[in-house]
Design a protein around this motif. Structure first.
Motif, PDB file in Angstrom:
ATOM      1  N   LYS A  23       0.808  -1.218   0.000  1.00 36.29           N
ATOM      2  CA  LYS A  23       0.000   0.000   0.000  1.00 36.29           C
ATOM      3  C   LYS A  23       0.845   1.274   0.000  1.00 36.29           C
ATOM      4  O   LYS A  23       0.542   2.220  -0.749  1.00 36.29           O
ATOM      5  N   PRO A  24       1.898   1.390   0.827  1.00 31.40           N
ATOM      6  CA  PRO A  24       2.705   2.621   0.780  1.00 31.40           C
ATOM      7  C   PRO A  24       3.349   2.869  -0.575  1.00 31.40           C
ATOM      8  O   PRO A  24       3.591   4.028  -0.939  1.00 31.40           O
TER       9      PRO A  24
ATOM     10  N   SER B 273       1.901   6.297  -2.816  1.00 30.98           N
ATOM     11  CA  SER B 273       3.037   7.009  -2.228  1.00 30.98           C
ATOM     12  C   SER B 273       2.686   8.446  -1.863  1.00 30.98           C
ATOM     13  O   SER B 273       3.258   9.013  -0.921  1.00 30.98           O
TER      14      SER B 273
ATOM     15  N   SER C 148      -0.015   9.492  -0.576  1.00 28.10           N
ATOM     16  CA  SER C 148      -0.798   9.512   0.668  1.00 28.10           C
ATOM     17  C   SER C 148      -0.028   8.929   1.845  1.00 28.10           C
ATOM     18  O   SER C 148      -0.600   8.781   2.925  1.00 28.10           O
ATOM     19  N   TRP C 149       1.231   8.600   1.654  1.00 28.57           N
ATOM     20  CA  TRP C 149       2.023   7.950   2.702  1.00 28.57           C
ATOM     21  C   TRP C 149       3.178   8.841   3.113  1.00 28.57           C
ATOM     22  O   TRP C 149       3.948   9.313   2.277  1.00 28.57           O
ATOM     23  N   ASP C 150       3.288   9.089   4.417  1.00 30.10           N
ATOM     24  CA  ASP C 150       4.402   9.853   4.968  1.00 30.10           C
ATOM     25  C   ASP C 150       5.504   8.869   5.333  1.00 30.10           C
ATOM     26  O   ASP C 150       5.411   8.175   6.367  1.00 30.10           O
TER      27      ASP C 150
ATOM     28  N   LYS D 197       5.921   7.314   8.933  1.00 27.43           N
ATOM     29  CA  LYS D 197       5.307   5.990   8.776  1.00 27.43           C
ATOM     30  C   LYS D 197       3.814   6.018   9.090  1.00 27.43           C
ATOM     31  O   LYS D 197       3.265   5.111   9.734  1.00 27.43           O
TER      32      LYS D 197
ATOM     33  N   TRP E  48      -0.224   7.418   7.454  1.00 24.08           N
ATOM     34  CA  TRP E  48      -0.975   7.852   6.283  1.00 24.08           C
ATOM     35  C   TRP E  48      -1.372   9.315   6.445  1.00 24.08           C
ATOM     36  O   TRP E  48      -1.699   9.769   7.543  1.00 24.08           O
TER      37      TRP E  48
ATOM     38  N   GLU F   7      -5.923   5.897   5.296  1.00 20.35           N
ATOM     39  CA  GLU F   7      -5.402   4.691   4.634  1.00 20.35           C
ATOM     40  C   GLU F   7      -6.346   4.228   3.526  1.00 20.35           C
ATOM     41  O   GLU F   7      -7.550   4.109   3.750  1.00 20.35           O
TER      42      GLU F   7
END
Length: 341
Positions: free
Chosen positions: A136-137, A141, A143-145, A149, A151, A186
């Motif tokens: 998912k990350p 990408s 929406s992912w910090d 670590k 969302w 997420e």
């Protein structure tokens, strides 16, 4: 007959018409003709406008091509593992009894290959692959910090807010089905599978029967890793299923062996048990249960898309077509205005 037909020809009828009718007919026919010189004049007189439209379209295409991410395709070429002739012979002799016991004895190569390809393309396999490899990350990408670590929680749009008010999401369902627990921001596993399915391609060559598994992603290293891992996972899954089926079959056959005293039936059961033992032995000694890797995945060095030169060529043709269309419309509007005046 010939004289009567000559009198009825369109030329004779047109000559017999009044003069005004003839002139009007000729004028209408002339108006319907397309004057290529006039069209060329209309296009050429507006050549700078056409050039401007073409340049604008090409600039827009250039901006898109430069900002588009590079994608790389990694692929694995596989050969189906064929079953041996002995198993096929057993299936021909004892197919009815084997199917009753839930045993697959024959034609394993073709049927197992088709089953494996269907599993590779299935949602269940894809979602499990996403969860086990934590994709998912990578798929989302933006929406992912990566540092924290977590969302990134984004505010819902207007349409999403209206939809949530009209149709509120349920937290549970009948039959024990529950919605996936998600962290704030997420993406769901459903959305992740939709993104992953766009990257995955499974094709079979009609002439050779070779199977090609391709993964296309922005990171060439991850694309090669995922393609290799998917082949390993499908072989492991089919291996586990094959072992479980063979063990269940032998357990059933042992029970039937105790119930019968007929020599022919006992001999058939022994042969099927032997085939099951051979299946378990092959599954335990080899990892290539369904597919054998012919050409492993390597890290691609050349991008698969976007094809920037093709984008620019299409943009130039599209710009010219739009420019010519604009010029013809302007010419038609000017002609109609001139006639009305």
């Amino acid at each position: 007959m010939s004289q009567r037909s000559d009198l009825n020809t369109p030329e004779k009828n047109l000559q017999n018409c009044p003069p005004n009718y003839t002139s009007n007919y000729q004028q209408a026919y002339a108006d319907d003709e397309i004057d290529l010189r006039e069209l060329w004049h209309a296009v050429w007189s507006r050549k700078w406008g056409i050039a401007l439209i073409t340049v604008v379209v090409m600039i827009a295409a250039l901006v898109y091509a430069l900002n588009a991410k590079n994608y790389y395709r990694a692929q694995v070429v596989l050969a189906p593992v064929q079953s041996e002739g002995k198993s096929a012979g057993l299936a021909a002799q004892f197919g009815g009894l084997a199917s009753l016991a839930g045993i697959n004895l024959g034609g394993g190569g073709a049927s197992d290959t088709g089953t494996a390809i269907a599993i590779l393309q299935s949602r269940k396999f894809g979602e499990r692959f996403i969860q086990e490899n934590n994709l998912k990350p990578y798929l989302f990408s933006k929406s992912w910090d990566a540092d924290k670590k977590v969302w990134i929680e984004q505010s819902p749009g207007v349409m999403a807010s209206i939809k949530a008010l009209i149709m509120p999401a349920s937290t549970g369902g009948q039959g024990g089905y529950q919605r996936e627990p998600l962290a704030p921001g997420e993406p769901s596993l459903w959305d992740a599978y939709k993104e992953f399915s766009k990257m995955l391609t499974v094709s079979t060559a009609k002439d050779s029967g070779f199977v090609t598994v391709s993964v296309e992603f922005t990171d060439p290293v991850l694309a090669a890793q995922w393609a290799t891992q998917m082949v390993q996972d499908i072989n492991q899954l089919m291996k586990t299923q094959s072992l479980a089926e063979a063990q269940r079959s032998n357990a059933y056959l042992e029970q039937q062996l105790k119930k019968t005293s007929l020599a022919e039936v006992r001999q058939s059961i022994y042969q099927m048990m032997e085939a099951n033992i051979k299946t378990m032995m092959l599954a335990n000694t080899s990892d290539d249960v369904v597919f054998k890797t012919i050409d492993p995945a390597v890290v691609p060095e050349e991008k698969s898309k976007p094809k920037r030169s093709l984008i620019m060529a299409v943009a130039m043709v599209l710009g010219l077509m739009l420019g010519v269309f604009w010029a013809l419309i302007r010419n038609a509007m000017a002609s109609s205005k001139k006639e009305s005046e």
